[in-house]
Design an enzyme around this catalytic site. Structure first.
Site, short mmCIF file in Angstrom:
data_model
loop_
_atom_site.label_atom_id
_atom_site.label_comp_id
_atom_site.label_asym_id
_atom_site.label_seq_id
_atom_site.Cartn_x
_atom_site.Cartn_y
_atom_site.Cartn_z
N CYS A 65 -9.96 -5.65 11.21
CA CYS A 65 -10.75 -4.88 10.31
C CYS A 65 -11.96 -5.71 9.79
O CYS A 65 -12.76 -5.11 9.45
CB CYS A 65 -9.99 -4.18 9.08
SG CYS A 65 -8.68 -3.25 9.67
N HIS A 113 -15.61 -1.92 4.13
CA HIS A 113 -14.84 -1.65 5.25
C HIS A 113 -13.82 -0.22 4.49
O HIS A 113 -13.52 -0.46 3.40
CB HIS A 113 -13.68 -2.71 5.40
CG HIS A 113 -12.45 -2.39 5.98
ND1 HIS A 113 -12.66 -1.37 7.25
CD2 HIS A 113 -11.44 -2.64 6.08
CE1 HIS A 113 -11.47 -1.28 7.62
NE2 HIS A 113 -10.60 -1.99 7.14
N ASN A 133 -8.97 4.75 8.21
CA ASN A 133 -9.39 3.37 8.25
C ASN A 133 -9.59 3.35 9.78
O ASN A 133 -8.78 3.02 10.78
CB ASN A 133 -8.19 2.46 7.90
CG ASN A 133 -8.44 0.94 8.32
OD1 ASN A 133 -9.72 0.60 8.88
ND2 ASN A 133 -7.74 0.03 7.70
O1 UT7 Z 1 -7.67 -2.78 7.03
C1 UT7 Z 1 -6.50 -3.63 6.61
C2 UT7 Z 1 -5.37 -2.42 6.90
N1 UT7 Z 1 -4.37 -2.35 5.78
C3 UT7 Z 1 -4.78 -1.79 4.58
O2 UT7 Z 1 -5.69 -1.25 4.44
C4 UT7 Z 1 -3.58 -1.76 3.61
C5 UT7 Z 1 -3.74 -1.95 2.22
N2 UT7 Z 1 -2.65 -1.42 1.41
C6 UT7 Z 1 -2.82 -0.06 1.08
O3 UT7 Z 1 -3.60 0.62 1.32
C7 UT7 Z 1 -1.57 0.24 0.21
O4 UT7 Z 1 -0.66 -0.55 -0.15
C8 UT7 Z 1 -0.80 1.48 0.58
C9 UT7 Z 1 -1.80 2.83 1.01
C10 UT7 Z 1 -0.35 1.19 2.16
C11 UT7 Z 1 0.14 1.83 0.22
O5 UT7 Z 1 -0.07 2.18 -1.46
P1 UT7 Z 1 0.65 1.40 -2.52
O6 UT7 Z 1 0.26 1.90 -3.70
O7 UT7 Z 1 0.74 0.09 -2.28
O8 UT7 Z 1 2.36 1.73 -2.26
P2 UT7 Z 1 3.57 1.33 -1.93
O9 UT7 Z 1 3.36 0.50 -0.73
O10 UT7 Z 1 4.14 0.26 -3.17
O11 UT7 Z 1 4.45 2.39 -1.70
C12 UT7 Z 1 5.04 3.06 -2.75
C13 UT7 Z 1 6.24 4.09 -2.34
C14 UT7 Z 1 7.11 3.40 -1.65
O12 UT7 Z 1 8.40 4.24 -2.06
P3 UT7 Z 1 9.34 3.44 -3.32
O13 UT7 Z 1 9.73 2.27 -2.44
O14 UT7 Z 1 8.71 3.43 -4.47
O15 UT7 Z 1 10.54 4.42 -3.23
C15 UT7 Z 1 7.03 3.76 -0.08
O16 UT7 Z 1 8.05 3.79 0.58
O17 UT7 Z 1 5.54 5.11 -1.44
C16 UT7 Z 1 6.34 5.27 -0.25
N3 UT7 Z 1 5.39 5.64 0.72
C17 UT7 Z 1 5.11 6.79 1.08
N4 UT7 Z 1 5.32 7.89 0.64
C18 UT7 Z 1 4.88 8.90 1.07
C19 UT7 Z 1 4.70 4.62 1.67
N5 UT7 Z 1 4.23 5.25 2.62
C20 UT7 Z 1 4.37 6.59 2.30
C21 UT7 Z 1 3.73 7.76 2.87
N6 UT7 Z 1 4.23 9.12 2.13
N7 UT7 Z 1 2.94 7.96 3.72
#
Ligand code: UT7
Length: 327
Positions: A114, A250, A280
């Site tokens: 990215c 980005h 993204n």
């Molecule tokens: O360009 C580089 C590429 N990478 C990125 O840009 C990723 C950077 N990271 C992010 O954008 C965020 O960390 C995410 C959007 C990926 C996730 O957001 P978050 O606020 O960090 O959530 P999390 O990973 O802490 O997950 C919170 C909850 C989890 O459930 P539990 O464990 O709290 O029960 C996940 O399993 O959300 C759950 N979860 C979802 N729920 C519904 C993860 N993905 C999803 C989904 N729909 N698509």
């Protein structure tokens, strides 16, 4: 005297197929509310079954050349930033170079995930700065839909396909790239990776050729590194945050972008956002965003534009561009 690399042309290509969050609700256990709240994404574009990275790159490149008024045969170099080329070699850049008729240009791909576009314009600017080359095409083109595990809700909702391109030309200033800041921390490759096809057979753990990511770990590094990189690039350009007219970051996640803007002390109207429409698109996201910012009349001559990105590596980079095409 070192020369300045101006941006004189810009172009973008987004595939026709729109996939909304509601459609993803039918594939994985997710919701439109979760995706919008956590990422800001409403929909993304996906390449057609017969569409590959070079097809999209060629379309964005032709538009950028038309805006610049540069003929393909005038190009000295073509760089394509991509991690989703249809072939590992020949490079996507060589395919683009031939297809657009850039018969006098050198060509190579650049892999910084990215962070590919910022890395590529930084590289291109060095050639221009030293006087080695005068006209360079830089493209970001990605088909992440082919490296997503469509059963993994943690990744499949985040990405989209597309391409963006810019033409860089020699200028004598004051418009052009003023500074670059780049960095990398390769100590945790496991938090965001895609296996290649050449791993040592003895160490092979699986045949997974999909993106694997620990989102929350990446999130933290992203906010920290992008903020720091912007500050360093501005200081190197002899500017402060008050001099910034538009941040074109980005487009990975609206929350990440807003957190960076806030830490930098930038008003929201100085931070460009289009992640809601495309998700993204990795190396393509900044040139696509730049095109839209120009189309929306948000950029004028002598504005200080800051590009900033982060990605797998982890790696990050920021650059300060004083806008002006010289026309
Ligand atoms: O360009 C580089 C590429 N990478 C990125 O840009 C990723 C950077 N990271 C992010 O954008 C965020 O960390 C995410 C959007 C990926 C996730 O957001 P978050 O606020 O960090 O959530 P999390 O990973 O802490 O997950 C919170 C909850 C989890 O459930 P539990 O464990 O709290 O029960 C996940 O399993 O959300 C759950 N979860 C979802 N729920 C519904 C993860 N993905 C999803 C989904 N729909 N698509």
């Amino acid at each position: 005297m070192l020369k300045y690399a101006r941006v004189t042309g810009w172009g973008k290509y987004l595939p026709d197929k729109v996939v909304t969050n509601q459609e993803l609700e039918k594939k994985v256990n997710t919701s439109d509310t979760w995706i919008q709240t956590r990422t800001g994404i409403k929909e993304r574009r996906l390449a057609a079954d017969d569409e590959v990275a070079s097809d999209m790159a060629i379309k964005a490149a032709k538009d950028a050349l038309a805006v610049a008024g540069v003929k393909p045969e005038q190009l000295d170099l073509v760089i394509v930033a991509t991690v989703t080329p249809e072939m590992i070699f020949p490079s996507c850049a060589s395919l683009v170079q031939h297809a657009i008729g850039a018969k006098n240009a050198a060509a190579f791909d650049l892999n910084a995930a990215c962070n590919g576009f910022v890395s590529a314009v930084s590289t291109a600017s060095q050639y221009i700065g030293t006087g080695t080359y005068k006209k360079i095409l830089v493209v970001g083109s990605e088909v992440y839909s082919r490296i997503l595990d469509w059963t993994d809700r943690g990744t499949c909702v985040l990405f989209g396909d597309g391409a963006g391109a810019v033409v860089l030309e020699t200028g004598d200033g004051p418009a052009g790239f003023l500074s670059f800041n780049m960095g990398s921390d390769g100590s945790k490759p496991d938090i965001l990776y895609l296996l290649g096809i050449c791993g040592a057979p003895a160490n092979k753990v699986d045949d997974n050729h999909y993106i694997s990511m620990n989102g929350s770990e990446v999130y933290k590094v992203a906010v920290r590194s992008m903020t720091k990189s912007c500050k360093k690039a501005l200081a190197d350009a002899g500017l402060t945050i008050n001099d910034v007219n538009l941040l074109v970051p980005h487009q990975a996640n609206k929350r990440i972008i807003q957190a960076v803007g806030k830490k930098l002390g930038l008003n929201e109207d100085k931070v460009f956002l289009n992640v809601q429409k495309y998700g993204n698109t990795s190396a393509a996201s900044i040139p696509i965003a730049l095109c839209e910012a120009v189309e929306q009349g948000l950029i004028k001559d002598n504005d200080n534009i800051v590009f900033v990105a982060f990605g797998a590596g982890l790696s990050w980079g920021a650059s300060v561009l004083k806008w002006g095409t010289g026309r």
